[in-house]
Design a protein around this motif. Sequence first.
Motif, PDB file in Angstrom:
ATOM      1  N   LEU A 129       0.836  -1.193   0.000  1.00 13.89           N
ATOM      2  CA  LEU A 129       0.000   0.000   0.000  1.00 13.89           C
ATOM      3  C   LEU A 129       0.874   1.246   0.000  1.00 13.89           C
ATOM      4  N   GLU A 130       0.283   2.366  -0.422  1.00 16.65           N
ATOM      5  CA  GLU A 130       0.954   3.651  -0.395  1.00 16.65           C
ATOM      6  C   GLU A 130      -0.072   4.728  -0.063  1.00 16.65           C
ATOM      7  N   PRO A 131       0.367   5.872   0.452  1.00 11.70           N
ATOM      8  CA  PRO A 131      -0.584   6.939   0.797  1.00 11.70           C
ATOM      9  C   PRO A 131      -1.251   7.507  -0.443  1.00 11.70           C
ATOM     10  N   SER A 132      -2.508   7.929  -0.274  1.00 18.33           N
ATOM     11  CA  SER A 132      -3.232   8.586  -1.371  1.00 18.33           C
ATOM     12  C   SER A 132      -3.623  10.014  -0.990  1.00 18.33           C
ATOM     13  N   SER A 133      -3.158  10.463   0.188  1.00 23.67           N
ATOM     14  CA  SER A 133      -3.499  11.806   0.655  1.00 23.67           C
ATOM     15  C   SER A 133      -2.440  12.261   1.646  1.00 23.67           C
ATOM     16  N   HIS A 134      -2.761  13.264   2.459  1.00 23.90           N
ATOM     17  CA  HIS A 134      -1.824  13.711   3.491  1.00 23.90           C
ATOM     18  C   HIS A 134      -1.669  12.676   4.608  1.00 23.90           C
ATOM     19  N   SER A 135      -2.632  11.787   4.753  1.00 23.43           N
ATOM     20  CA  SER A 135      -2.574  10.757   5.789  1.00 23.43           C
ATOM     21  C   SER A 135      -1.653   9.614   5.358  1.00 23.43           C
ATOM     22  N   ALA A 136      -1.128   8.881   6.361  1.00 21.62           N
ATOM     23  CA  ALA A 136      -0.299   7.707   6.086  1.00 21.62           C
ATOM     24  C   ALA A 136      -0.132   6.915   7.378  1.00 21.62           C
ATOM     25  N   PHE A 137       0.306   5.665   7.240  1.00 18.64           N
ATOM     26  CA  PHE A 137       0.535   4.812   8.411  1.00 18.64           C
ATOM     27  C   PHE A 137       1.787   3.986   8.149  1.00 18.64           C
ATOM     28  N   TRP A 138       2.677   3.965   9.156  1.00 19.51           N
ATOM     29  CA  TRP A 138       3.940   3.257   9.029  1.00 19.51           C
ATOM     30  C   TRP A 138       4.086   2.198  10.116  1.00 19.51           C
ATOM     31  N   VAL A 139       4.904   1.195   9.827  1.00 17.33           N
ATOM     32  CA  VAL A 139       5.266   0.193  10.827  1.00 17.33           C
ATOM     33  C   VAL A 139       6.781   0.069  10.870  1.00 17.33           C
ATOM     34  N   ALA A 140       7.276  -0.339  12.031  1.00 14.23           N
ATOM     35  CA  ALA A 140       8.700  -0.664  12.197  1.00 14.23           C
ATOM     36  C   ALA A 140       8.805  -2.182  12.217  1.00 14.23           C
ATOM     37  N   GLU A 141       9.651  -2.722  11.361  1.00 16.43           N
ATOM     38  CA  GLU A 141       9.735  -4.173  11.168  1.00 16.43           C
ATOM     39  C   GLU A 141      11.156  -4.667  11.371  1.00 16.43           C
ATOM     40  N   THR A 142      11.278  -5.845  11.941  1.00 18.48           N
ATOM     41  CA  THR A 142      12.585  -6.470  12.103  1.00 18.48           C
ATOM     42  C   THR A 142      12.425  -7.979  11.968  1.00 18.48           C
ATOM     43  N   SER A 143      13.521  -8.700  11.927  1.00 24.13           N
ATOM     44  CA  SER A 143      13.473 -10.156  11.747  1.00 24.13           C
ATOM     45  C   SER A 143      13.127 -10.852  13.048  1.00 24.13           C
ATOM     46  N   THR A 144      12.448 -11.987  12.942  1.00 27.47           N
ATOM     47  CA  THR A 144      12.178 -12.812  14.117  1.00 27.47           C
ATOM     48  C   THR A 144      13.464 -13.504  14.551  1.00 27.47           C
ATOM     49  N   SER A 145      13.449 -14.065  15.746  1.00 28.64           N
ATOM     50  CA  SER A 145      14.676 -14.649  16.315  1.00 28.64           C
ATOM     51  C   SER A 145      15.215 -15.805  15.496  1.00 28.64           C
ATOM     52  N   ASP A 146      14.325 -16.543  14.803  1.00 26.71           N
ATOM     53  CA  ASP A 146      14.802 -17.672  13.997  1.00 26.71           C
ATOM     54  C   ASP A 146      15.219 -17.248  12.591  1.00 26.71           C
ATOM     55  N   GLY A 147      15.018 -15.955  12.275  1.00 26.93           N
ATOM     56  CA  GLY A 147      15.422 -15.445  10.980  1.00 26.93           C
ATOM     57  C   GLY A 147      14.544 -15.875   9.828  1.00 26.93           C
ATOM     58  N   LEU A 148      13.426 -16.502  10.141  1.00 28.45           N
ATOM     59  CA  LEU A 148      12.564 -17.041   9.097  1.00 28.45           C
ATOM     60  C   LEU A 148      11.378 -16.137   8.769  1.00 28.45           C
ATOM     61  N   GLY A 149      11.201 -15.101   9.546  1.00 27.81           N
ATOM     62  CA  GLY A 149      10.051 -14.234   9.321  1.00 27.81           C
ATOM     63  C   GLY A 149      10.305 -12.813   9.768  1.00 27.81           C
ATOM     64  N   LYS A 150       9.285 -11.989   9.707  1.00 25.62           N
ATOM     65  CA  LYS A 150       9.368 -10.600  10.106  1.00 25.62           C
ATOM     66  C   LYS A 150       8.390 -10.328  11.243  1.00 25.62           C
ATOM     67  N   GLU A 151       8.751  -9.370  12.077  1.00 30.72           N
ATOM     68  CA  GLU A 151       7.931  -9.008  13.222  1.00 30.72           C
ATOM     69  C   GLU A 151       7.773  -7.496  13.273  1.00 30.72           C
ATOM     70  N   ILE A 152       6.544  -7.031  13.476  1.00 33.14           N
ATOM     71  CA  ILE A 152       6.281  -5.603  13.611  1.00 33.14           C
ATOM     72  C   ILE A 152       6.474  -5.204  15.072  1.00 33.14           C
ATOM     73  N   VAL A 153       7.347  -4.224  15.317  1.00 37.05           N
ATOM     74  CA  VAL A 153       7.693  -3.838  16.688  1.00 37.05           C
ATOM     75  C   VAL A 153       7.350  -2.382  17.001  1.00 37.05           C
ATOM     76  N   GLY A 154       6.735  -1.691  16.061  1.00 38.26           N
ATOM     77  CA  GLY A 154       6.328  -0.311  16.301  1.00 38.26           C
ATOM     78  C   GLY A 154       5.427   0.168  15.184  1.00 38.26           C
ATOM     79  N   CYS A 155       4.668   1.225  15.453  1.00 35.44           N
ATOM     80  CA  CYS A 155       3.825   1.807  14.407  1.00 35.44           C
ATOM     81  C   CYS A 155       3.472   3.243  14.766  1.00 35.44           C
ATOM     82  N   VAL A 156       3.047   3.984  13.751  1.00 36.42           N
ATOM     83  CA  VAL A 156       2.592   5.365  13.954  1.00 36.42           C
ATOM     84  C   VAL A 156       1.755   5.772  12.752  1.00 36.42           C
TER      85      VAL A 156
END
Length: 259
Positions: A129-156
Amino acid sequence: MTTKGDPIKIRYYQHGDADQVRKLFLSSMVDGPNSPHRASMNSLLSQPPYIVGYALIISGLLASVMAHSRAWRLAGGVVAVVLVAAMMLHRQFISQIFMGHMKENMNSDLAGVAENYKMRPVAGSSCELEPSSHSAFWVAETSTSDGLGKEIVGCVGLNYYTRYSKEDPSSAELRRMVVSCHHRRRGIGSKLLKTLILYAQKQGLRSVMLSTPSFQTPAIAMYQRLGWVVDKEIVTKRSLMEVNLVYLRLDLNEEKRGY
């Protein structure tokens, strides 16, 4: 859970993030030693009704062991027990109110992030997804401990469709700023905020508003380090608890902050 050495990636919200974002918001607001829920419970302890209650409890306990009259000793003990029970019930009541507020949040903009923050599909992609106006939403992502996936650890989120932009079309509101309690002190909050500020500047906005309870001192300090200033403070009373809401404003026209 991830290891602290994992790099943090800030990206736009995607459709597949919905469950993780809702779970992160709820756990960050309720769990952990510095969560708003625990902070609000701790702030009760210094409220005037509680201070009066402490004095009465101590007086009752003293009377229960030192009064010459058996009736006064009994009355002192009863007063102390009743007040302790009343405080415990009040704390439980406040906790239920807080959880009810969290449920409202989960059922409002977080129930449809893409729709409420005007995110649209990226051309040629089924999930991005991408913003279509002045509004937007972001997430902070990092790898899981086993390195096999991603985990969201923050948002705004940056929401242009709130009372602030209705009053001032050049302003938007910062919302749903949270960082996992397991990943704090890694600069994630600052990275999310700097990303939001840069986006708001590119959109031609002149200010970004936010509000938070005064007991959220670490969050307020982080906002102030990045340029937010206190615009006003409003004290409201909710269920024998005074809540001081701090409204902060970031003036985007003061300078290009070099983010």
